[in-house]
Design a protein around this motif. Sequence first.
Motif, PDB file in Angstrom:
ATOM      1  N   VAL A  68       0.838  -1.192   0.000  1.00  0.00           N
ATOM      2  CA  VAL A  68       0.000   0.000   0.000  1.00  0.00           C
ATOM      3  C   VAL A  68       0.878   1.249   0.000  1.00  0.00           C
ATOM      4  O   VAL A  68       1.981   1.249   0.563  1.00  0.00           O
ATOM      5  N   ALA A  69       0.399   2.301  -0.614  1.00  0.00           N
ATOM      6  CA  ALA A  69       1.134   3.570  -0.614  1.00  0.00           C
ATOM      7  C   ALA A  69       1.499   3.970   0.812  1.00  0.00           C
ATOM      8  O   ALA A  69       0.676   3.921   1.715  1.00  0.00           O
ATOM      9  N   GLY A  70       2.765   4.336   1.006  1.00  0.00           N
ATOM     10  CA  GLY A  70       3.237   4.756   2.315  1.00  0.00           C
ATOM     11  C   GLY A  70       3.798   3.641   3.171  1.00  0.00           C
ATOM     12  O   GLY A  70       4.378   3.910   4.231  1.00  0.00           O
ATOM     13  N   SER A  71       3.666   2.395   2.737  1.00  0.00           N
ATOM     14  CA  SER A  71       4.139   1.262   3.530  1.00  0.00           C
ATOM     15  C   SER A  71       5.602   0.956   3.222  1.00  0.00           C
ATOM     16  O   SER A  71       6.104   1.283   2.142  1.00  0.00           O
ATOM     17  N   PRO A  72       6.315   0.291   4.156  1.00  0.00           N
ATOM     18  CA  PRO A  72       7.691  -0.134   3.864  1.00  0.00           C
ATOM     19  C   PRO A  72       7.763  -1.049   2.642  1.00  0.00           C
ATOM     20  O   PRO A  72       8.715  -0.973   1.861  1.00  0.00           O
ATOM     21  N   ALA A  73       6.749  -1.900   2.454  1.00  0.00           N
ATOM     22  CA  ALA A  73       6.743  -2.790   1.290  1.00  0.00           C
ATOM     23  C   ALA A  73       6.682  -1.991  -0.004  1.00  0.00           C
ATOM     24  O   ALA A  73       7.328  -2.347  -1.003  1.00  0.00           O
ATOM     25  N   ASN A  74       5.912  -0.908  -0.007  1.00  0.00           N
ATOM     26  CA  ASN A  74       5.818  -0.088  -1.214  1.00  0.00           C
ATOM     27  C   ASN A  74       7.132   0.642  -1.486  1.00  0.00           C
ATOM     28  O   ASN A  74       7.505   0.850  -2.644  1.00  0.00           O
ATOM     29  N   GLU A  75       7.837   1.028  -0.423  1.00  0.00           N
ATOM     30  CA  GLU A  75       9.139   1.658  -0.605  1.00  0.00           C
ATOM     31  C   GLU A  75      10.134   0.687  -1.245  1.00  0.00           C
ATOM     32  O   GLU A  75      10.955   1.076  -2.073  1.00  0.00           O
ATOM     33  N   GLN A  76      10.037  -0.585  -0.877  1.00  0.00           N
ATOM     34  CA  GLN A  76      10.906  -1.582  -1.487  1.00  0.00           C
ATOM     35  C   GLN A  76      10.599  -1.749  -2.980  1.00  0.00           C
ATOM     36  O   GLN A  76      11.506  -1.898  -3.795  1.00  0.00           O
ATOM     37  N   VAL A  77       9.307  -1.724  -3.313  1.00  0.00           N
ATOM     38  CA  VAL A  77       8.923  -1.803  -4.720  1.00  0.00           C
ATOM     39  C   VAL A  77       9.439  -0.592  -5.479  1.00  0.00           C
ATOM     40  O   VAL A  77       9.990  -0.715  -6.585  1.00  0.00           O
ATOM     41  N   ARG A 118       5.483   9.193  -4.047  1.00  0.00           N
ATOM     42  CA  ARG A 118       6.830   9.092  -4.604  1.00  0.00           C
ATOM     43  C   ARG A 118       6.710   8.440  -5.980  1.00  0.00           C
ATOM     44  O   ARG A 118       6.715   7.213  -6.094  1.00  0.00           O
ATOM     45  N   ASN A 119       6.583   9.267  -6.984  1.00  0.00           N
ATOM     46  CA  ASN A 119       6.508   8.778  -8.363  1.00  0.00           C
ATOM     47  C   ASN A 119       7.913   8.547  -8.902  1.00  0.00           C
ATOM     48  O   ASN A 119       8.817   9.364  -8.676  1.00  0.00           O
ATOM     49  N   ALA A 185      -5.452   4.670  -3.581  1.00  0.00           N
ATOM     50  CA  ALA A 185      -6.019   5.509  -2.523  1.00  0.00           C
ATOM     51  C   ALA A 185      -6.770   6.714  -3.072  1.00  0.00           C
ATOM     52  O   ALA A 185      -7.860   7.045  -2.609  1.00  0.00           O
ATOM     53  N   CYS A 186      -6.173   7.378  -4.103  1.00  0.00           N
ATOM     54  CA  CYS A 186      -6.757   8.666  -4.481  1.00  0.00           C
ATOM     55  C   CYS A 186      -6.278   9.203  -5.829  1.00  0.00           C
ATOM     56  O   CYS A 186      -6.558  10.370  -6.146  1.00  0.00           O
ATOM     57  N   LEU A 187      -5.561   8.417  -6.597  1.00  0.00           N
ATOM     58  CA  LEU A 187      -4.978   8.906  -7.857  1.00  0.00           C
ATOM     59  C   LEU A 187      -4.012  10.059  -7.604  1.00  0.00           C
ATOM     60  O   LEU A 187      -3.715  10.842  -8.517  1.00  0.00           O
ATOM     61  N   CYS A 188      -3.492  10.143  -6.396  1.00  0.00           N
ATOM     62  CA  CYS A 188      -2.706  11.320  -6.013  1.00  0.00           C
ATOM     63  C   CYS A 188      -1.362  11.386  -6.730  1.00  0.00           C
ATOM     64  O   CYS A 188      -0.865  12.481  -7.024  1.00  0.00           O
ATOM     65  N   GLY A 189      -0.750  10.240  -7.005  1.00  0.00           N
ATOM     66  CA  GLY A 189       0.525  10.273  -7.713  1.00  0.00           C
ATOM     67  C   GLY A 189       0.384  10.819  -9.114  1.00  0.00           C
ATOM     68  O   GLY A 189       1.158  11.672  -9.549  1.00  0.00           O
ATOM     69  N   ALA A 190      -0.618  10.333  -9.839  1.00  0.00           N
ATOM     70  CA  ALA A 190      -0.862  10.839 -11.193  1.00  0.00           C
ATOM     71  C   ALA A 190      -1.242  12.309 -11.157  1.00  0.00           C
ATOM     72  O   ALA A 190      -0.844  13.091 -12.029  1.00  0.00           O
ATOM     73  N   SER A 191      -2.026  12.689 -10.154  1.00  0.00           N
ATOM     74  CA  SER A 191      -2.413  14.097 -10.000  1.00  0.00           C
ATOM     75  C   SER A 191      -1.180  14.975  -9.828  1.00  0.00           C
ATOM     76  O   SER A 191      -1.066  16.042 -10.449  1.00  0.00           O
ATOM     77  N   ALA A 192      -0.240  14.523  -8.987  1.00  0.00           N
ATOM     78  CA  ALA A 192       0.977  15.302  -8.748  1.00  0.00           C
ATOM     79  C   ALA A 192       1.801  15.444 -10.013  1.00  0.00           C
ATOM     80  O   ALA A 192       2.284  16.537 -10.341  1.00  0.00           O
ATOM     81  N   PHE A 193       1.962  14.349 -10.748  1.00  0.00           N
ATOM     82  CA  PHE A 193       2.791  14.420 -11.955  1.00  0.00           C
ATOM     83  C   PHE A 193       2.145  15.289 -13.013  1.00  0.00           C
ATOM     84  O   PHE A 193       2.778  16.189 -13.569  1.00  0.00           O
ATOM     85  N   ALA A 194       0.878  15.026 -13.317  1.00  0.00           N
ATOM     86  CA  ALA A 194       0.212  15.737 -14.415  1.00  0.00           C
ATOM     87  C   ALA A 194       0.096  17.225 -14.149  1.00  0.00           C
ATOM     88  O   ALA A 194       0.169  18.037 -15.079  1.00  0.00           O
ATOM     89  N   ALA A 195      -0.074  17.605 -12.874  1.00  0.00           N
ATOM     90  CA  ALA A 195      -0.313  19.013 -12.546  1.00  0.00           C
ATOM     91  C   ALA A 195       0.956  19.811 -12.298  1.00  0.00           C
ATOM     92  O   ALA A 195       0.952  21.031 -12.505  1.00  0.00           O
ATOM     93  N   SER A 196       2.049  19.141 -11.882  1.00  0.00           N
ATOM     94  CA  SER A 196       3.174  19.942 -11.413  1.00  0.00           C
ATOM     95  C   SER A 196       4.553  19.503 -11.871  1.00  0.00           C
ATOM     96  O   SER A 196       5.527  20.229 -11.643  1.00  0.00           O
ATOM     97  N   HIS A 197       4.695  18.347 -12.494  1.00  0.00           N
ATOM     98  CA  HIS A 197       6.041  17.930 -12.897  1.00  0.00           C
ATOM     99  C   HIS A 197       6.469  18.700 -14.145  1.00  0.00           C
ATOM    100  O   HIS A 197       5.680  18.866 -15.082  1.00  0.00           O
ATOM    101  N   PRO A 198       7.721  19.171 -14.198  1.00  0.00           N
ATOM    102  CA  PRO A 198       8.186  19.934 -15.374  1.00  0.00           C
ATOM    103  C   PRO A 198       8.036  19.190 -16.695  1.00  0.00           C
ATOM    104  O   PRO A 198       7.744  19.811 -17.724  1.00  0.00           O
TER     105      PRO A 198
END
Length: 315
Positions: A68-77, A118-119, A185-198
């Motif tokens: 799950v997003a935010g978990s140690p397992a997700n950080e390993q992935v 963390r995209n 959880a919320c499509l938040c990663g895609a939201s962050a990239f599409a709205a603010s990544h250079p």
Amino acid sequence: PPANRALARPRRRLLAAAAALAALSAVSAGSLLDLRTPAPRPASAPTGEFSAGRAYEDVQVIAARSHVAGSPANEQVRAHIEQRLRGLGLETEVQDTVAPEAGQLSGAAGGATLARVRNVVARLPGTDSTGRVFLVAHYDSVQTGPGGNDDAAGTSAILEVARALTVGPRPRNDIVFVLTDAEEACLCGASAFAASHPLAADGGVVLNLEARGSTGPLIMFETSVNNAKLVDVFGRAAPHPVGTSFAVEIYRALPNDTDFTAFLDQKFVGLNSAYIDGGAIYHTPLDTPAAMDRGSLQQHGDNALGLAGSSAAPT
């Protein structure tokens, strides 16, 4: 009374969504009955080709357990994905930020849904680029399952496509590989990239890779508007194109979202594809790597590689 009408509206939406999903399933059972997925290529396949055998090795790492997003397992992935892309010599970074849910500020008592994401983002420069093609999949899973198909399939397909593109002829356009966080959880990663990544500032073509089952043909089920040129390229460049305008219209009637929604909110154009048969495993502990039809994975990768490498890809 007004209160009763208000209560009836969600029920009508639910019934409409159920009817639309039933209709889409009927289309799949009827018009797609004679379609077969391609034979999965082994890990020994030529390096310039997509190999489900090679991609499946990443599936086993990504979907070893729930992450799950935010978990140690997700950080390993995330670390595995970053290592794989850097190992290909690609310009790779982690977009580490806090982002809202795609397209709205909603939640309990009118609050906002936010998540730290963390995209993993990598870029392959084109030979004569007129724009960017974005290959997108999410690497997080639900809490109730390891996400062997949803979306280790899309993530591993992108990693294998990236490998194939670095050893084969360089595509004309820039290719950006976007492995997003917190989709479930919320499509938040895609939201962050599409709205603010250079790299997203000038828009481009998005190819989103998803799965809502364990097997079956890969269906292009959602597009941006004014899609005639995109669909023409899809039909010519994807080795195994499957899609109907009816499926696209049915999906628009459903109360469902994927990362593709966040890109549409920012006026990107593109195509959204998934395989949907074997849906009983969706978001359950049964969505393991072993449950995956590697022919469906092969089709995911063949189509993504064909579209990304096509000189006709519109931008």
